[in-house]
Design a protein around this motif. Structure first.
Motif, PDB file in Angstrom:
ATOM      1  N   PHE A 225       0.811  -1.225   0.000  1.00 23.03           N
ATOM      2  CA  PHE A 225       0.000   0.000   0.000  1.00 23.03           C
ATOM      3  C   PHE A 225       0.843   1.274   0.000  1.00 23.03           C
ATOM      4  CE2 PHE A 225      -2.764  -3.063   2.512  1.00 23.03           C
ATOM      5  CZ  PHE A 225      -3.400  -3.534   1.371  1.00 23.03           C
ATOM      6  N   SER A 226       2.155   1.102   0.124  1.00 24.30           N
ATOM      7  CA  SER A 226       3.088   2.234   0.052  1.00 24.30           C
ATOM      8  C   SER A 226       4.315   1.820  -0.752  1.00 24.30           C
ATOM      9  CB  SER A 226       3.507   2.688   1.460  1.00 24.30           C
ATOM     10  OG  SER A 226       2.396   3.018   2.258  1.00 24.30           O
ATOM     11  N   PRO A 227       4.131   1.391  -1.975  1.00 24.04           N
ATOM     12  CA  PRO A 227       5.268   0.891  -2.758  1.00 24.04           C
ATOM     13  C   PRO A 227       6.267   2.010  -3.044  1.00 24.04           C
ATOM     14  CG  PRO A 227       3.357   1.188  -4.166  1.00 24.04           C
ATOM     15  CD  PRO A 227       2.879   1.413  -2.768  1.00 24.04           C
ATOM     16  N   PRO A 228       7.540   1.670  -3.133  1.00 24.89           N
ATOM     17  CA  PRO A 228       8.551   2.710  -3.369  1.00 24.89           C
ATOM     18  C   PRO A 228       8.331   3.406  -4.712  1.00 24.89           C
ATOM     19  CG  PRO A 228       9.489   0.517  -3.624  1.00 24.89           C
ATOM     20  CD  PRO A 228       8.118   0.337  -3.053  1.00 24.89           C
ATOM     21  N   THR A 229       8.549   4.705  -4.723  1.00 25.52           N
ATOM     22  CA  THR A 229       8.398   5.473  -5.963  1.00 25.52           C
ATOM     23  C   THR A 229       9.740   5.925  -6.524  1.00 25.52           C
ATOM     24  OG1 THR A 229       8.108   7.495  -4.670  1.00 25.52           O
ATOM     25  CG2 THR A 229       6.107   6.306  -5.319  1.00 25.52           C
TER      26      THR A 229
END
Length: 317
Positions: A225-229
Motif C-alpha cells: 500500500f506504500s510501494p517505493p516510488t
C-alpha cells in the motif's frame, strides 16, 4: 421475357448501371449523350437512356464510359454483357461494370478512376472504396511492414497503435476500418485492444530485463500500500508490465502490484456503499499509508469515472 429465377437474396434488380461501351464501327454517326435506346442483356429487353460520362459523343468504333438509366428493373450482375439497339439497328455493346450504380457527374475524374478500377480483374470493396486485388495486396504488405518495423524498434511493445497505423497508411476511417477487419480475419494482423500486432509475435525480454522486472515487482509487493516510488525502471519495461497486467501505474509516479490495487479499490468501494462517502484521510488510515498514495488512488478512481469529488469527500458515480 427477361425474368430471372434465382435463390433469395442473390440478385437485386437495378434501374441504373455503369458500363464500358463500344460504339459499333459501322455506324454512320457517333452515339450521342442522352440518346433513347433499347438495352438487351441476357433475355431482358428494356428501354435505356444513354449518359456518356467521359465524352461528349462516342464516335464509331471507339470505347467510353457510360451510364444506362433503365425504364424497367433488370436483374443484371457485374460482368454481364449487353447490346444497345435503336428500333432498326444495333449501335453498340459492352460489359456492365457496376450493376447498381449511383448518379455521377459527367467528366468527373474520380468517377472515371473508380470505373477503371472496377474494370481491372477482381475488385475488392474496402469500406466503399473499390480496390483491385493487386492494390489491396500491396496495401496489406505496407500495413504488415509498418507494424513489423515498429515492433522491431520497440521489442517490448505488443503492437502499433491502430490510429497511428491508419495515419501511416494515409487512409480514410471507413476504408481503413474495413481493411483492418479483413486483415485480422485473415490473420495478417491481430487486434490487441487499441494496438495492431503481428500474430504469434510476443515481447522478447533479455535476461537482464527479466531480473529487473522480478526485482521491481518484489519491491512493490513488499510494501503493497506504500510501494517505493524511487525505484528506477526503464519506461518501456514499465509500459510492458502495465500492458501485461503485471503492475498498475496510476499516475504521480505511483505503481501498485495488481493484487494490492484490486484490494484497495474493493475496500474503498465497500466503504462507499456502506457509508455513502469517503475522505482522503479515511483512505490513508484504512491502508496505513501516506497522503501521497491515498490521493493518487482517489484521483485515479475519479479519472476512471468510478468516483467523483464533492468538497473534501468522494462519492460513487
Amino acid at each position: 421475357r427477361g425474368q430471372v429465377l434465382a435463390l433469395p437474396g442473390t440478385l437485386t434488380p437495378s434501374v441504373c448501371v455503369d458500363v464500358r461501351l463500344r460504339a459499333l464501327a459501322s455506324l454512320r454517326k457517333p452515339l450521342r449523350h442522352d440518346s433513347e435506346l433499347t438495352l438487351h442483356t441476357g433475355a431482358a429487353e428494356v428501354p435505356a437512356r444513354l449518359l456518356l460520362l467521359d465524352k461528349r459523343e462516342l464516335p464509331p468504333g471507339e470505347v467510353g464510359w457510360a451510364q444506362l438509366r433503365l425504364g424497367e428493373p433488370v436483374a443484371g450482375v457485374t460482368g454481364d454483357c449487353f447490346v444497345l439497339r435503336t428500333p432498326n439497328d444495333t449501335v453498340g455493346g459492352g460489359e456492365i461494370v457496376d450493376a447498381h450504380a449511383g448518379r455521377h457527374k459527367r467528366f468527373h475524374a474520380p468517377t472515371i478512376q473508380q470505373l477503371e478500377a472496377l474494370s481491372e480483374g477482381r475488385v475488392i470493396d474496402v469500406g466503399g472504396a473499390p480496390m483491385t486485388a493487386d492494390a489491396f495486396a500491396a496495401l496489406t504488405e505496407r500495413a504488415r511492414a509498418a507494424v513489423t518495423a515498429y515492433m522491431d524498434e520497440h521489442p517490448l511493445r505488443r503492437g502499433l497503435a491502430i490510429n497511428e497505423l491508419e495515419r501511416r497508411l494515409g487512409m480514410d476511417k471507413q476504408p481503413f476500418a474495413a481493411a483492418l477487419e479483413r486483415w485480422c480475419g485473415e490473420d495478417v494482423l491481430i487486434r490487441r485492444g487499441p494496438l495492431a500486432g503481428i500474430p504469434d509475435r510476443t515481447a522478447r525480454l533479455t535476461a537482464q530485463q527479466q531480473r529487473a522486472i522480478e526485482d521491481f515487482i518484489a519491491a512493490l509487493r513488499a510494501k503493497p500500500f506504500s510501494p517505493p516510488t524511487d525505484l528506477v525502471i526503464d519506461g518501456e519495461l514499465l509500459d510492458y508490465l502495465g500492458e501485461q497486467g503485471l503492475v498498475v501505474p496510476i499516475g504521480s509516479g505511483v505503481v501498485f502490484a495488481p493484487e494490492a490495487f484490486s484490494e484497495m479499490v474493493g475496500r474503498v468501494v465497500d466503504h462507499l456503499n456502506l457509508n455513502g462517502s469517503i475522505t482522503l484521510a479515511q483512505v490513508r488510515d484504512m491502508f496505513g499509508t501516506t497522503r501521497k498514495y491515498a490521493q493518487a488512488l482517489l484521483e485515479h478512481l475519479d479519472g476512471k469515472k468510478m468516483t467523483r469529488r464533492v468538497g473534501d469527500e468522494r462519492v460513487l458515480r
